[in-house]
Scaffold this motif. Structure first.
Motif, mmCIF file in Angstrom:
data_model
loop_
_atom_site.group_PDB
_atom_site.id
_atom_site.type_symbol
_atom_site.label_atom_id
_atom_site.label_comp_id
_atom_site.label_asym_id
_atom_site.label_seq_id
_atom_site.Cartn_x
_atom_site.Cartn_y
_atom_site.Cartn_z
ATOM 1 N N GLY A 489 -2.460 -4.743 -24.150
ATOM 2 C CA GLY A 489 -1.500 -5.823 -24.302
ATOM 3 C C GLY A 489 -1.064 -6.032 -25.733
ATOM 4 O O GLY A 489 -1.688 -5.523 -26.675
ATOM 5 N N ASP A 490 0.017 -6.805 -25.881
ATOM 6 C CA ASP A 490 0.573 -7.049 -27.217
ATOM 7 C C ASP A 490 0.885 -8.523 -27.453
ATOM 8 O O ASP A 490 1.631 -8.858 -28.369
ATOM 9 N N GLY A 491 0.306 -9.407 -26.596
ATOM 10 C CA GLY A 491 0.565 -10.826 -26.800
ATOM 11 C C GLY A 491 -0.589 -11.720 -26.403
ATOM 12 O O GLY A 491 -0.662 -12.872 -26.814
ATOM 13 N N GLY A 492 -1.465 -11.203 -25.566
ATOM 14 C CA GLY A 492 -2.618 -11.970 -25.125
ATOM 15 C C GLY A 492 -2.467 -12.579 -23.758
ATOM 16 O O GLY A 492 -3.437 -13.112 -23.199
ATOM 17 N N ASN A 493 -1.268 -12.494 -23.162
ATOM 18 C CA ASN A 493 -1.055 -13.013 -21.808
ATOM 19 C C ASN A 493 -1.065 -11.902 -20.770
ATOM 20 O O ASN A 493 -0.677 -12.110 -19.621
ATOM 21 N N GLU A 494 -1.525 -10.719 -21.172
ATOM 22 C CA GLU A 494 -1.549 -9.562 -20.272
ATOM 23 C C GLU A 494 -2.922 -9.424 -19.591
ATOM 24 O O GLU A 494 -3.954 -9.783 -20.160
ATOM 25 N N LEU A 495 -2.910 -8.877 -18.400
ATOM 26 C CA LEU A 495 -4.136 -8.663 -17.637
ATOM 27 C C LEU A 495 -5.121 -7.825 -18.457
ATOM 28 O O LEU A 495 -4.773 -6.772 -18.991
ATOM 29 N N GLY A 496 -6.347 -8.308 -18.533
ATOM 30 C CA GLY A 496 -7.408 -7.634 -19.285
ATOM 31 C C GLY A 496 -7.646 -8.232 -20.647
ATOM 32 O O GLY A 496 -8.733 -8.100 -21.209
#
Length: 630
Positions: A489-496
């Motif tokens: 991820g590149d924002g922190g709201n992505e799965l994992g």
């Protein structure tokens, strides 16, 4: 004189030979050997069997027919008397154990002796490096186990790999791998570190990584007790030769009795790891806690993957993503994926809820890049995504195949939460956690569930109505032995990215609301998520071109990859041309740039040229050797 005294000490009663084995073998300071003696008609096949399975059977010397000595290894040796005890096999069956082979002198005139490296030879090196050797401490023979890993067959020789096991303190794993890797004539480095039983995605179930069900019940040697903090470490073992003799059903054959080695005149050849080139020095990494599993790669390869990691986390969009970065998450993820046999990838972030389709251009290119390399390595790959986007994604994949972006179409799946056991049934055959379909799940730029159960884009807009509950698969996988997970991820709201949610909440805009709450085992932070997918593909290529890692992956069996194999892997990697082609396919289907919503060759507001194209070139420069100028 000292070696002659050792040979004399072997001629002791059969009730004493294990005492000799534990007391004398480290103190001898000399290279030791396993022994196999076969009829001359079987000798060529057995030598070929040794060459094909070099880690368990490092060939030190092949005698001439009827030769009882071994001049390159020991002066004045006599193989009929120089082992403390011998096994006698008739038609592949152990018929007796004897103190010497003198009664068989006439038969030995038509036989050939093979001297094979022995792991006892490296125990003194471990002791000098400050590593406790538990079996010696306990006055026991080393534990030896028959595994489920088959050796490469040659002629009538077909048998499973046999390994030795030594419990090693966790903080000594690197030095143990480094010391023993430097002694290939004594089996070299470990072939497995950690729990020997793990679950496979292929039947029968459960299947073991080494097939060892009980470490207290060795087939050969003695049970050895572990101390708190010890990790089981396994080396290929020359007793594999005993199993090979049994498989051949030779009318008459002899071997040393396990633990009763032939001692040569050659001093142990231990080399300090400090003097070794990085390309030849292994490093260990824990890649799973359930089951406990470590992997190995050379320092040089690890440093290259760290370079990939640094490139992928660059932040030209100035989003402050570096605060979420944890070093070596990419290394561990790539190592885990290298061991996997079946991988499930998920992507899809419907941030453009006002458009149809709502997807963005970040995610699918990285997913397809990983799938292409995983396929080239012979792994099964599938992609799971939202039901509403399934048809569009199938068309995208088909176009990607037709335009040469990926060689083979990837199966596309969807998941719906139809009940409390839906995730387990999706991940496991018959809903049985002992029968997983996949051993690694990867989420790349996949919208992740926040702590309140909703899904948010970076602007804090709830897009839950567009997202299927694929997070449930990651939550279920965390309790299934043998399934690992990666989130990119590149924002922190992505799965994992729930693994770093505290950092997301503290440092990222709107982090307290948007932070994904679902963790992965490995959280790979990147400037653009696609870049993480490209870096994983490149990391997998580097690992499979690393002789140290590949040997560990194969348990020291079989042959290295061919030039054609490596060429196919290299051809699977992302290129500027392929990624530009894929981006144009996405635009064709109305997929937009994440930050701006532009329908253009752009990802996260950054144009493909020069930002993305330059980064792909730099990843490839780290990964692939420069072409020769000649």
């Amino acid at each position: 004189m000292f070696t002659q005294a050792i040979r004399g000490s072997r001629l002791i009663s059969q009730t004493k030979f294990y005492t000799w084995g534990t007391r004398m073998r480290m103190d001898s300071g000399f290279l030791q050997a396993n022994v196999v003696i076969l009829h001359k008609n079987l000798a060529d096949d057995f030598e070929a069997f040794c060459r094909a399975n070099g880690s368990p059977l490092p060939l030190l010397y092949r005698s001439q027919t009827g030769e009882w000595g071994c001049p390159p290894l020991a002066a004045n040796a006599d193989i009929r008397t120089d082992c403390p005890q011998y096994c006698v096999f008739e038609n592949g069956v152990l018929t007796s154990k004897v103190a010497n082979l003198l009664p068989y002198t006439s038969q030995l005139q038509n036989m050939v002796s093979f001297y094979l490296g022995c792991s006892f030879s490296f125990e003194s090196a471990l002791e000098k490096a400050g590593v406790p050797v538990r079996n010696v401490e306990q006055g026991k023979n080393v534990s030896m186990f028959r595994t489920a890993r088959p050796c490469q067959r040659v002629g009538g020789f077909e048998c499973p790999l046999v390994v030795t096991m030594r419990p090693v303190p966790q903080d000594k794993l690197d030095i143990v791998a480094q010391c023993t890797h430097l002694i290939p004539q004594a089996h070299g480095g470990p072939v497995h570190i950690g729990d020997p039983v793990s679950y496979s995605t292929l039947p029968p179930y459960p299947t073991a990584m080494l097939g060892i069900q009980d470490l207290t019940q060795p087939e050969y040697g003695d049970p050895v007790e572990s101390r708190s903090g010890d990790v089981p470490v396994f080396w290929a073992c020359g007793v594999t030769g005993v199993e090979a003799v049994q498989s051949s059903k030779a009318s008459l054959a002899f071997t040393h009795s396990p633990g009763c080695m032939f001692v040569t005149d050659k001093e142990d050849m231990a080399t300090s790891p400090l003097t070794v080139k990085p390309s030849e020095c292994p490093e260990t990494f824990c890649i799973s806690q359930n089951p406990l599993h470590y992997s190995i790669a050379s320092k040089a390869t690890v440093e290259k993957i760290r370079q990939l990691e640094e490139i992928a986390v660059e932040d030209p969009g100035q989003r402050g993503i570096r605060v979420l970065f944890v070093q070596d998450e990419l290394v561990r993820s790539c190592l885990s994926l290298s061991h996997a046999s079946s991988v499930l990838i998920t992507t899809g972030f419907p941030t453009h809820y006002m458009h149809d389709p709502p997807e963005e251009t970040d995610g699918p290119p990285g997913a397809i890049a990983m799938a292409a390399t995983l396929q080239s390595l012979g792994k099964q790959v599938a992609v799971v995504t939202d039901q509403r986007a399934l048809d569009m994604n199938r068309r995208i994949v088909q176009d990607a195949v037709e335009r040469g972006v990926i060689k083979t179409a990837v199966p596309l799946l969807s998941f719906q939460n139809t009940g409390p056991d839906a995730a387990i049934h999706f991940l496991c055959h018959d809903g049985d956690p002992n029968k997983p379909r996949y051993d690694h799940l990867v989420a790349i730029e996949r919208s992740g569930r926040a702590s309140d159960g909703n899904y948010y884009n970076m602007r804090m807009v709830n897009i839950k109505h567009l997202v299927d509950p694929i997070d449930d698969l990651f939550t279920a996988a965390s309790s299934i032995p043998g399934i690992s997970t990666t989130g990119i991820g590149d924002g922190g709201n992505e799965l994992g990215m729930g693994k770093v949610k505290d950092l997301v909440k503290t440092h990222m805009p709107n982090g307290g609301v948007i932070a994904c709450d679902v963790p992965a085992d490995f959280a790979v932070t990147t400037g653009v998520s696609n870049w993480g997918g490209y870096a994983v593909a490149c990391g997998l290529y580097l690992l499979n071109c690393c002789p140290i890692h590949l040997r560990y992956l194969q348990c020291g069996l079989g042959q290295p990859p061919t030039a054609q194999d490596q060429e196919a892997w290299a051809n699977s990697l992302p290129t500027v041309e392929k990624e530009e082609e894929l981006l144009s396919i996405l635009v064709k289907y109305g997929v937009r740039s994440g930050k701006t919503g532009n329908l253009a060759l752009e990802v996260d507001g950054l144009t493909f040229h020069p930002t993305h194209s330059d980064l792909i070139r730099r990843l490839r420069e780290v990964t692939l050797p420069a072409p020769s100028s000649s």
